[in-house]
Enzyme design. Structure first.
Site: not given
Ligand code: ZN
Length: 168
Positions: A94-95, A140
């Site tokens: 996940c960034l 998200h």
């Protein structure tokens, strides 16, 4: 082209629920283009609104660009209409949680409905990496992170690693 700052865990923005998009004008098209630029530069395969501080229900993704040609998708107001009962496990990064790849179980196939940047509606069955990425990004939009999908013992192990890395 504009690169947007990517918010990192534990930013409270990552826990908010994003709101439906009802304007398909210049602003949302620019936002989607900037999110794609930001995703490719990161480099990542998907990026959702809350990760760049916007509480709009959209994400961008391109699961295969690192291996081949670019095929960007802009998914606005996405909705999962159905998911296979069959699941598998794979490693997801996940960034917003850099350096913390985690093994996550998800359905292998989903039917996704979304609108593109012009407001046109699409419905498609996604499998494999595309299905996984879309589920990750849609999470998200609901304030859900891969950390939330771990079982108790895995969550404990991750908490220990985070303390060791100095993040809370
Ligand atoms: Zn993510």
């Amino acid at each position: 082209m504009a690169l947007l700052p990517i918010l990192r865990y534990p930013s409270p923005m990552l826990r908010r629920v994003a709101l439906p998009v009802d304007d398909f004008g210049h602003a949302v098209r620019t936002l989607a283009a900037d999110m794609l630029d930001t995703m490719y530069a990161a480099p990542g395969r998907g990026l959702a609104g809350p990760q760049v501080g916007t509480l709009r229900r959209l994400f961008v993704m391109d699961v295969g660009w690192k291996e081949g040609a670019r095929a960007p998708m802009v998914c606005i107001n996405p909705e999962i209409l159905g998911a296979s009962g069959r699941t598998d496990h794979a490693i997801e990064g996940c960034l917003s949680i850099p350096g913390m790849p985690l093994e996550i179980e998800r359905p292998v196939e989903i039917t996704l409905r979304w609108q593109d940047a012009e407001g046109a509606e699409h419905t498609r069955t996604l499998t494999g990496a595309a299905a996984r990425c879309a589920q990750h990004e849609l999470d998200h939009l609901n304030g859900r992170l891969i950390l939330d999908l771990l079982d108790e013992s895995a969550r404990h192990a991750v908490a220990q690693r985070m303390i060791a890395m100095g993040c809370g």
